[in-house]
Write an enzyme that holds these catalytic residues in place. Structure first.
Site, short mmCIF file in Angstrom:
data_model
loop_
_atom_site.label_atom_id
_atom_site.label_comp_id
_atom_site.label_asym_id
_atom_site.label_seq_id
_atom_site.Cartn_x
_atom_site.Cartn_y
_atom_site.Cartn_z
N LEU A 125 0.79 -1.36 0.07
CA LEU A 125 0.00 -0.05 0.02
C LEU A 125 0.88 1.54 -0.06
CD1 LEU A 125 -3.12 1.02 0.47
CD2 LEU A 125 -2.46 1.09 2.95
N ASN A 129 5.45 8.80 -1.78
CA ASN A 129 4.68 10.15 -1.24
C ASN A 129 3.15 9.70 -1.13
OD1 ASN A 129 6.58 11.88 -2.33
ND2 ASN A 129 5.86 11.38 -4.62
N ALA A 130 2.94 8.78 -0.42
CA ALA A 130 1.56 8.32 0.15
C ALA A 130 1.81 7.28 1.36
CB ALA A 130 0.66 7.81 -0.79
N TRP A 156 8.48 0.07 1.90
CA TRP A 156 8.50 -0.70 3.35
C TRP A 156 7.80 -1.68 3.20
CZ3 TRP A 156 11.37 -0.06 7.03
CH2 TRP A 156 12.15 1.29 7.12
N HIS A 339 17.15 -2.37 33.76
CA HIS A 339 18.09 -3.08 33.68
C HIS A 339 19.78 -2.60 33.80
CE1 HIS A 339 15.30 -6.05 32.60
NE2 HIS A 339 16.24 -6.98 32.40
N GLY A 341 23.07 -0.59 32.96
CA GLY A 341 23.78 -0.71 31.60
C GLY A 341 23.64 -2.11 30.88
N GLU A 364 0.88 0.40 9.82
CA GLU A 364 -0.75 -0.06 9.81
C GLU A 364 -1.39 1.24 10.72
OE1 GLU A 364 -2.43 -3.72 10.41
OE2 GLU A 364 -0.33 -4.88 9.74
C1 LIG Z 1 8.79 -1.54 9.96
C2 LIG Z 1 7.75 -1.38 8.79
C3 LIG Z 1 6.99 -2.15 8.17
C4 LIG Z 1 5.94 -1.52 7.31
N1 LIG Z 1 5.42 -2.60 6.57
C5 LIG Z 1 4.45 -1.89 5.72
C6 LIG Z 1 3.89 -3.06 4.61
O1 LIG Z 1 3.95 -4.34 4.88
N2 LIG Z 1 3.14 -2.51 3.68
C7 LIG Z 1 2.74 -1.29 3.83
O2 LIG Z 1 2.17 -0.80 2.87
N3 LIG Z 1 3.20 -0.47 4.40
C8 LIG Z 1 4.11 -0.64 5.31
N4 LIG Z 1 4.86 0.20 6.20
C9 LIG Z 1 4.68 1.48 5.87
C10 LIG Z 1 3.91 2.22 7.10
O3 LIG Z 1 2.60 1.70 7.08
C11 LIG Z 1 3.94 3.75 7.04
O4 LIG Z 1 5.48 3.92 7.14
C12 LIG Z 1 2.94 4.69 7.91
O5 LIG Z 1 1.88 4.28 7.58
C13 LIG Z 1 3.30 6.15 7.89
O6 LIG Z 1 3.64 6.50 6.61
P1 LIG Z 1 4.75 7.46 6.34
O7 LIG Z 1 5.96 6.45 6.84
O8 LIG Z 1 4.76 7.96 4.79
O9 LIG Z 1 4.81 8.61 7.10
P2 LIG Z 1 3.80 9.99 6.81
O10 LIG Z 1 2.62 9.64 6.41
O11 LIG Z 1 4.79 10.88 5.91
O12 LIG Z 1 3.96 10.73 8.34
C14 LIG Z 1 4.84 11.26 9.06
C15 LIG Z 1 4.61 11.70 10.51
O13 LIG Z 1 3.44 12.71 10.07
C16 LIG Z 1 2.14 12.24 11.02
N5 LIG Z 1 0.93 12.74 10.21
C17 LIG Z 1 0.76 12.26 8.86
N6 LIG Z 1 -0.45 12.43 8.66
C18 LIG Z 1 -1.07 13.30 9.87
C19 LIG Z 1 -2.24 13.73 10.39
N7 LIG Z 1 -3.28 13.87 9.30
N8 LIG Z 1 -2.48 14.29 11.43
C20 LIG Z 1 -1.29 14.15 12.40
N9 LIG Z 1 -0.27 13.50 11.87
C21 LIG Z 1 -0.10 13.30 10.85
C22 LIG Z 1 2.37 10.65 11.21
O14 LIG Z 1 1.58 10.27 12.13
C23 LIG Z 1 3.97 10.62 11.24
O15 LIG Z 1 4.28 11.01 12.51
C24 LIG Z 1 5.90 -0.33 7.15
C25 LIG Z 1 6.81 0.56 7.85
C26 LIG Z 1 7.48 0.17 8.80
C27 LIG Z 1 8.46 1.17 9.73
#
Ligand SMILES: Cc1cc2nc3c(=O)[nH]c(=O)nc-3n(C[C@H](O)[C@H](O)[C@H](O)COP(=O)(O)OP(=O)(O)OC[C@H]3O[C@@H](n4cnc5c(N)ncnc54)[C@H](O)[C@@H]3O)c2cc1C
Length: 383
Positions: A125, A129-130, A156, A339, A341, A364
């Site tokens: 998903l 940029n999304a 990711w 814990h 050090g 998620e």
């Molecule tokens: C270990 C890991 C595993 C993952 N696995 C998957 C996977 O299997 N499939 C998949 O599709 N994705 C996966 N992801 C992606 C994950 O779902 C996204 O990283 C997450 O949804 C956040 O999107 P972003 O990183 O683009 O952050 P952004 O959306 O850019 O957010 C940056 C910050 O802005 C905040 N923010 C954004 N919009 C708002 C709002 N409207 N109001 C307040 N705060 C806001 C966010 O909370 C965050 O703190 C994974 C990520 C990680 C780290």
């Protein structure tokens, strides 16, 4: 109100605990250091019935209820978030999504292999940029007779480099915004599907596989649609409803593991001529952690129980994910401090819990996004 688990739920809990403690815990540190998990472990989870747990028996599953599935994630989360994460994506985001949205042919073709762990699944998903705003995705699906042509990229994606099957989201009409999104169920050996490991060293979840996937004129047949054209966003959100419960239960497991480790350490470590657990400040930390763990457990089990009752549980699932992940972040931070050090080194597992738990707070839907889901459900949308 009955808080007792049924016999069948207890059996699943014990089966998962036994596997987690005997097969996963002994190699968790090594997997974290190596940055990968043995695929035999995943196959074993298939043979033991974990991967297909909630699927009906006709597709090779055991028909677990949501509480049983949460118990399994909790036990795996107690020892290793990477293994729990692999299963949550494979089982909750992929298999349960196919069960809900798939055609009879798709279910027959994919679910038995996914249940046995012969095939692994991923859920694609997020894009560069999304992220939180998934509906703004830029990956396109252009219809060409009986096919769609996909172009774009995803980042990711957990299990992305090892998955045989992917649920991919792409927009067929960007003018329609989220109403143009389609979900596709594809095999990853299609021409035009390119994948590589995410760049950079990750904070935690180091045994997990995270992929950067590119679609370059990837042609998929119309029969690969999961749900109808334009229903993709609904498909994505309904999958997250299952997945978030898995993350919440996994976080509960992490919090419980931090509590267990802290109690054990407080009983055995001596300073100033007494057990550190006899200092009131340490007792206060442990008592707060225990209260957090109990509250997280109630919220996780309530969300699962509501699903089993056939009730809508989106808000309750977000509350469970928000509270359990935040509680586990607090627990891991306090466990490392408690814990001393030793908590700062991977000689003790609390160091890994502290690194891993940040991921659960982000994926998620971040904690910010869970708050939005909860508040919007309470306040409602302006007409
Ligand atoms: C270990 C890991 C595993 C993952 N696995 C998957 C996977 O299997 N499939 C998949 O599709 N994705 C996966 N992801 C992606 C994950 O779902 C996204 O990283 C997450 O949804 C956040 O999107 P972003 O990183 O683009 O952050 P952004 O959306 O850019 O957010 C940056 C910050 O802005 C905040 N923010 C954004 N919009 C708002 C709002 N409207 N109001 C307040 N705060 C806001 C966010 O909370 C965050 O703190 C994974 C990520 C990680 C780290």
């Amino acid at each position: 109100m009955n808080f007792a688990l049924t016999d069948s739920q207890q059996k699943i809990q014990h089966r998962a605990r036994d596997f987690a403690q005997t097969r996963v815990a002994p190699i968790a540190r090594e997997m974290d250091e190596r940055g990968a998990m043995p695929l035999e472990l995943v196959r074993e989870m298939g043979v033991l019935g974990f991967l297909g747990g909630p699927l009906p028996s006709e597709y090779g599953g055991e028909g677990w209820d949501a509480v049983s599935l949460a118990l399994c994630y909790e036990e795996l989360g107690r020892v290793d978030s990477s293994v729990r994460g692999l299963m949550t994506v494979h089982t909750s985001l992929v298999s349960q999504c196919i069960l809900k949205w798939g055609t009879a042919e798709q279910k027959q073709k994919f679910l038995p292999k996914l249940a046995r762990g012969e095939w692994l699944g991923c859920y694609a998903l997020t894009e560069p940029n999304a992220g939180s705003d998934a509906a703004s995705m830029e990956t396109t699906a252009t219809q060409d007779d009986d096919e769609f042509v996909l172009n774009g990229e995803k980042i990711w994606i957990t299990n992305g480099n090892i998955a045989d099957v992917a649920i991919v989201f792409a927009n067929s009409n960007r003018a329609l915004k989220h109403k143009g999104i389609c979900a596709f169920l594809i095999e990853t050996n299609l021409k035009g599907f390119a994948r590589e490991k995410m760049r950079g060293q990750e904070l935690g979840h180091r045994a997990s596989d995270h992929a950067h996937i590119r679609f370059e004129n990837m042609r998929v047949p119309k029969t690969a649609l999961l749900g109808n054209v334009g229903e993709g966003f609904k498909v994505a959100m309904s999958a997250l409803d299952h997945g978030r419960l898995g993350v919440a239960a996994g976080a509960l497991g992490v919090a419980q593991a931090c509590l267990d480790a802290s109690v054990e350490f407080a009983r055995t470590r001596r300073q100033f001529g007494q057990r550190i657990g006899d200092f009131e400040m340490i007792q206060s930390v442990i008592a707060n952690m225990a209260a957090d763990v109990d509250a997280a457990r109630m919220l996780v089990y309530r969300a699962a129980w509501l699903k089993d009752e056939g009730q809508r549980a989106t808000r309750e699932t977000s509350i469970a994910k928000l509270f359990a992940t935040e509680a586990a972040v607090r627990a891991a931070s306090e466990a490392v401090l408690l814990h001393g050090g030793r908590g700062y080194s991977n000689e003790y597992p609390v160091e890994r819990y502290y690194r891993d738990i940040k991921g659960l707070q982000i994926y998620e839907g971040t904690s910010h996004i869970q708050r939005i889901v909860i508040a919007r459900d309470l306040i409602g949308k302006e007409m």
